[in-house]
Enzyme design. Structure first.
Site, PDB file in Angstrom:
ATOM      1  N   HIS A  25      39.427  30.082  36.693  1.00  0.00           N
ATOM      2  CA  HIS A  25      38.886  31.048  35.707  1.00  0.00           C
ATOM      3  C   HIS A  25      38.214  30.258  34.555  1.00  0.00           C
ATOM      4  CE1 HIS A  25      37.357  34.971  35.087  1.00  0.00           C
ATOM      5  NE2 HIS A  25      38.532  35.425  34.747  1.00  0.00           N
ATOM      6  N   ASP A  67      46.177  41.616  42.498  1.00  0.00           N
ATOM      7  CA  ASP A  67      46.225  40.794  41.200  1.00  0.00           C
ATOM      8  C   ASP A  67      47.455  41.021  40.706  1.00  0.00           C
ATOM      9  OD1 ASP A  67      45.483  39.960  38.889  1.00  0.00           O
ATOM     10  OD2 ASP A  67      44.046  41.188  38.200  1.00  0.00           O
ATOM     11  N   SER A  93      41.931  44.924  41.335  1.00  0.00           N
ATOM     12  CA  SER A  93      41.923  44.130  39.920  1.00  0.00           C
ATOM     13  C   SER A  93      42.765  44.851  38.947  1.00  0.00           C
ATOM     14  CB  SER A  93      40.435  44.329  39.723  1.00  0.00           C
ATOM     15  OG  SER A  93      40.431  44.254  38.227  1.00  0.00           O
ATOM     16  N   GLY A  94      43.369  43.864  38.318  1.00  0.00           N
ATOM     17  CA  GLY A  94      44.416  44.302  36.923  1.00  0.00           C
ATOM     18  C   GLY A  94      43.592  44.990  35.912  1.00  0.00           C
ATOM     19  N   PHE A  95      42.473  44.365  35.861  1.00  0.00           N
ATOM     20  CA  PHE A  95      41.383  44.800  34.672  1.00  0.00           C
ATOM     21  C   PHE A  95      40.894  46.126  34.971  1.00  0.00           C
ATOM     22  CE2 PHE A  95      37.232  45.532  33.170  1.00  0.00           C
ATOM     23  CZ  PHE A  95      37.472  45.116  31.826  1.00  0.00           C
ATOM     24  N   ASP A 136      44.065  45.650  29.405  1.00  0.00           N
ATOM     25  CA  ASP A 136      44.650  44.763  30.781  1.00  0.00           C
ATOM     26  C   ASP A 136      45.800  43.739  30.047  1.00  0.00           C
ATOM     27  OD1 ASP A 136      44.663  43.423  32.966  1.00  0.00           O
ATOM     28  OD2 ASP A 136      43.140  42.519  32.968  1.00  0.00           O
TER      29      ASP A 136
HETATM   30  C1  SPV Z   1      40.797  41.109  37.150  1.00  0.00           C
HETATM   31  O1  SPV Z   1      39.787  41.662  37.685  1.00  0.00           O
HETATM   32  O2  SPV Z   1      41.834  41.842  36.591  1.00  0.00           O
HETATM   33  C2  SPV Z   1      41.033  39.708  36.837  1.00  0.00           C
HETATM   34  C3  SPV Z   1      39.740  38.734  36.714  1.00  0.00           C
HETATM   35  O3  SPV Z   1      42.309  39.292  36.709  1.00  0.00           O
HETATM   36  S1  SPV Z   1      39.487  38.946  35.022  1.00  0.00           S
HETATM   37  O4  SPV Z   1      39.274  40.177  34.399  1.00  0.00           O
HETATM   38  O5  SPV Z   1      38.378  38.485  34.723  1.00  0.00           O
HETATM   39  O6  SPV Z   1      40.535  38.043  34.265  1.00  0.00           O
HETATM   40 MG    MG Z   2      43.470  40.582  36.463  1.00  0.00          MG
END
Ligand code: SPV
Ligand code: MG
Length: 277
Positions: free
Chosen positions: A165, A63, A24-26, A36
């Site tokens: 999303h 991601d 996950s980027g987040f 993020d």
């Molecule tokens: C992430 O987990 O980095 C995602 C999902 O892209 S979200 O944070 O909901 O965009």
């Molecule tokens: Mg992300």
């Protein structure tokens, strides 16, 4: 299940029931305590994703956010993620630099369908991993018609799956999109962070089985933050560490996660006793 470093990826893998790691980027951004918003460098992103795959065997879904720029930036990134061993990449149709989809009043602007089709083509041409195209049309408030138009165009461009999303607190717009999705051959993917009330079984049933992958987007970092806060506060409150001893992982558990058993075997084999011939 989301992960943000090799340790969290390993804990996901040893938990029976998850099929893949969501790199996950987040979570990665949060683990560096930065937003993020395309702030973590691509080299850290790549290296962390690669290292997650090194310590466990689940497929990794990377991601890639916007693909670090335009289709050319993505074209250079794809072979590197392929070499890092990822099974799938997710690319989203936001402009670079991106902002978090979950951020209240975040900057949500989308690239044109034409431009994003180029990104899908680059990802398909330059790698053999699955390409999951993510539309942020609902996140940007553009409505279901635009989301469907984009998703269909992305499927036509070769996307293997579509991530739809939504950050509405009720799952209605996600369910409505999925029910209207006409391509049964192209599975849908969701990230139900904002509508946690639905079980995985309910998501599948309410979307007529079209959702084939559910991503727990940030539960690894949120569990970590909550656990650290709880433990640190109690240590300060108790003015000692005895009170948390039964709540935290034993050191032996951490040794195991570090692969101590493997190193012990190597020590036996490669570090003979000085007295041995
Ligand atoms: C992430 O987990 O980095 C995602 C999902 O892209 S979200 O944070 O909901 O965009
Ligand atoms: Mg992300």
């Amino acid at each position: 299940m989301a992960a943000h470093n090799p340790l969290s990826a390993k804990i996901v893998a040893e938990t029976d029931g998850f099929d893949a790691i969501w790199a996950s980027g987040f979570e990665l951004s949060a683990s560096y305590a930065v937003p993020d918003a395309s702030i973590v460098s691509p080299s850290i992103h790549l290296e962390t994703t690669r290292a997650m795959g090194e310590v466990q065997d689940l497929p990794t879904i990377a991601d890639l956010d916007t693909g670090f720029g335009n289709a050319i930036n993505l074209a250079y990134a794809i072979p590197r993620y392929q070499a890092a061993g990822v099974a799938a990449v997710v690319i989203e149709d936001k402009t670079f630099p991106k902002d978090s989809s979950l951020r209240i009043d975040g900057r949500q602007s989308l690239v044109s369908i034409y431009e994003f089709r180029g990104k899908i083509a680059a990802a398909k041409d330059l790698g053999s991993m699955l390409v999951i195209a993510r539309t942020e049309a609902l996140i940007a408030g553009l409505g279901q018609e635009e989301a469907l138009k984009r998703a269909l165009a992305y499927a036509d461009a070769g996307a293997d799956a579509i991530l739809i999303h939504s950050k509405q607190k009720a799952p209605d717009e996600m369910i409505s999109f999925c029910r209207a999705w006409p391509r049964n051959g192209v599975p849908l993917v969701v990230v139900p962070t904002s509508y946690p009330q639905l079980s995985f079984e309910e998501i599948s049933r309410l979307t007529d089985g079209k959702v084939r992958l559910i991503i727990c987007g940030n539960h690894s970092i949120r569990a970590t933050v909550a656990a650290m806060r709880h433990t640190f506060r109690q240590i300060v409150q108790d003015n000692g560490i005895a009170g948390v001893e039964g709540q935290i992982a034993p050191v032996s558990d951490v040794f195991a996660l570090q692969g101590d058993a493997v190193m012990r075997k190597m020590e036996k084999k490669y570090l003979p006793e000085p007295s041995a011939p």
